[in-house]
Enzyme design. Structure first.
Site, PDB file in Angstrom:
ATOM      1  N   SER A 125      28.044  73.711 -20.195  1.00  0.00           N
ATOM      2  CA  SER A 125      27.418  73.736 -18.915  1.00  0.00           C
ATOM      3  C   SER A 125      26.583  74.984 -18.681  1.00  0.00           C
ATOM      4  O   SER A 125      26.854  76.069 -19.288  1.00  0.00           O
ATOM      5  CB  SER A 125      28.670  73.707 -17.946  1.00  0.00           C
ATOM      6  OG  SER A 125      27.924  74.330 -16.591  1.00  0.00           O
ATOM      7  N   TYR A 150      37.364  77.727 -14.728  1.00  0.00           N
ATOM      8  CA  TYR A 150      36.618  76.333 -15.380  1.00  0.00           C
ATOM      9  C   TYR A 150      35.590  76.795 -16.356  1.00  0.00           C
ATOM     10  O   TYR A 150      35.222  76.456 -17.294  1.00  0.00           O
ATOM     11  CB  TYR A 150      36.136  75.488 -14.175  1.00  0.00           C
ATOM     12  CG  TYR A 150      34.975  74.722 -14.708  1.00  0.00           C
ATOM     13  CD1 TYR A 150      35.303  73.671 -15.334  1.00  0.00           C
ATOM     14  CD2 TYR A 150      33.701  75.141 -14.396  1.00  0.00           C
ATOM     15  CE1 TYR A 150      34.029  72.725 -15.652  1.00  0.00           C
ATOM     16  CE2 TYR A 150      32.654  74.356 -14.798  1.00  0.00           C
ATOM     17  CZ  TYR A 150      32.651  73.136 -15.479  1.00  0.00           C
ATOM     18  OH  TYR A 150      31.602  72.434 -15.942  1.00  0.00           O
ATOM     19  N   LYS A 154      34.494  76.552 -20.438  1.00  0.00           N
ATOM     20  CA  LYS A 154      33.554  76.475 -21.413  1.00  0.00           C
ATOM     21  C   LYS A 154      32.981  77.179 -22.297  1.00  0.00           C
ATOM     22  O   LYS A 154      32.722  77.158 -23.347  1.00  0.00           O
ATOM     23  CB  LYS A 154      32.419  75.809 -20.288  1.00  0.00           C
ATOM     24  CG  LYS A 154      32.473  74.812 -19.554  1.00  0.00           C
ATOM     25  CD  LYS A 154      32.706  73.356 -20.234  1.00  0.00           C
ATOM     26  CE  LYS A 154      32.897  72.265 -19.125  1.00  0.00           C
ATOM     27  NZ  LYS A 154      33.349  71.251 -20.256  1.00  0.00           N
TER      28      LYS A 154
END
Ligand code: UD1
Length: 342
Positions: A125, A150, A154
């Site tokens: 992302s 979160y 990544k």
């Protein structure tokens, strides 16, 4: 044609990618624990492509089951790994849920391919850039401290993949850093299925427009941007799905330089929240009710991608614009009103 494992293949980006893979002639095996998706999506994929993908309901956090599945499918040559928790706000409340799920699944999957040649495409992302110092942001920009567990999953997953592919040349890894995926398949048979109140802009817009939610709140109009609202690089989910095929092709044709590469996947164009609202109204003819509210904690002011590396090296370029994104998202919202999913 080679067989591709798609983890999270009944999810939003996963289902669109399965469609593109099948259309391109690949055989697909989906693994999904249906934690945040519906089994009905399999029928929808079948309706679009005329072919039912192989499906296993399995939690990749179960190491023995994951290793067993991969061992029983020696013809899987590539993996596209979507399966992960992705709600930013929830990750702040429940960090261990995110670290456990997103890391154990990745590690088990990599372990299951030990000793085998595998092309691995990872869902990353643009969140790894935080607020970039320079725009458009390139793949060389520094990774900034994540704002949420979160985002951190990544970043750390990319580090794990760098190290694993560095230690073992059988793993050919491409990490795709997505900007903001929106929209739905042109058939309106698959799209995003948010649970509860959508946290992301476009599903909130379509649910508000159809009367499922109240007015939209624009989170801040006092940013240092042309109209004061935040700017993002919105990318049509079908364009995004096609980028995965381009990545696999690059791996299959042994065009990678080294065993780990990163590509930004966006349109290269920034749009503000107010521009998205206007684009929705203009392309659908539906008026939106919106109000300006305070800034949302953790939001970056503006980000859009330099996508020239993907264009030059993957031979991939986004083809669809905001109008297609809004029209398709709206068609999907109308479809699910008539055909509710379990
Ligand atoms: C978010 C995540 C990002 C993640 C992506 C996954 C954050 C900080 N980032 O991106 O890490 O990869 O989702 O889907 O959460 N907005 C409104 N009103 C709304 C909803 C959103 O004004 O009701 C604005 C936001 O302030 C933002 C833009 O719309 O400027 C897009 O928001 P959203 O769709 O939530 O995506 P991101 O926050 O960019």
């Amino acid at each position: 044609m080679s067989k591709i494992l798609v983890t999270g293949g009944t999810g939003y980006i996963g289902s669109h990618t399965v469609v593109e893979l099948q259309n391109a002639g690949y055989d697909v095996v989906i693994v999904d624990n249906l934690d945040n998706s519906s089994i009905q999506i399999l029928d929808q994929i079948t309706e679009i492509t005329g072919k039912k993908p192989e499906f296993y309901e399995l939690d990749l956090c179960d190491e023995a089951a994951t290793v067993d599945l991969i061992a029983k499918n020696p013809d899987i040559s590539g993996v596209i790994h979507f399966a992960a928790h992705k709600a930013v706000g929830e990750s702040v409340q429940k960090p261990l849920k995110y670290y456990r799920n997103n890391f154990f699944s990745l590690i088990n999957l990599l372990t299951a391919f030990a000793g085998r040649e595998v092309n691995f495409v990872f869902s990353s992302s643009c969140t790894v850039y935080g607020q970039p110092d320079k725009l458009p942001v390139t793949e060389e920009a520094p990774v900034k401290r994540a704002e949420s567990p979160y985002g951190n999953t990544k970043q750390i997953a990319e580090e794990i993949l760098v190290e694993v592919s560095g230690a073992n040349s059988n793993y050919h890894v491409i990490s795709l850093r997505y900007f903001n995926p929106v929209g739905a398949h042109e058939s309106a048979l698959i799209g995003e299925l948010p649970i509860g109140v959508p946290q992301n802009l476009v599903p909130f817009i379509t649910q508000s427009a159809i009367g499922k939610r109240g007015p939209i709140t624009v989170f801040g109009d006092d940013y240092n941007t042309p109209d004061g609202s935040c700017v993002r690089d919105y990318i049509h989910v079908v364009d995004l799905a096609k980028a995965h095929i381009a990545a696999l092709r690059r791996q299959e044709e042994a065009k990678m330089s080294g065993n780990f590469e990163i590509f930004n996947i966006g349109t290269g164009k920034g749009s503000s929240v107010l521009e998205v609202i206007k684009a929705f109204e203009e392309s659908t003819g539906v008026k939106l009710d919106y109000k300006i509210g305070p800034r949302r904690a953790g939001d970056v002011e503006q980000v859009w991608g330099d996508v020239s590396k993907a264009e030059n090296e993957l031979g991939w370029k986004a083809e669809l614009g905001l109008e297609d994104m809004m029209k398709s998202a709206w068609a999907w919202e109308n479809y699910i009103k008539e055909h509710p999913f379990n």
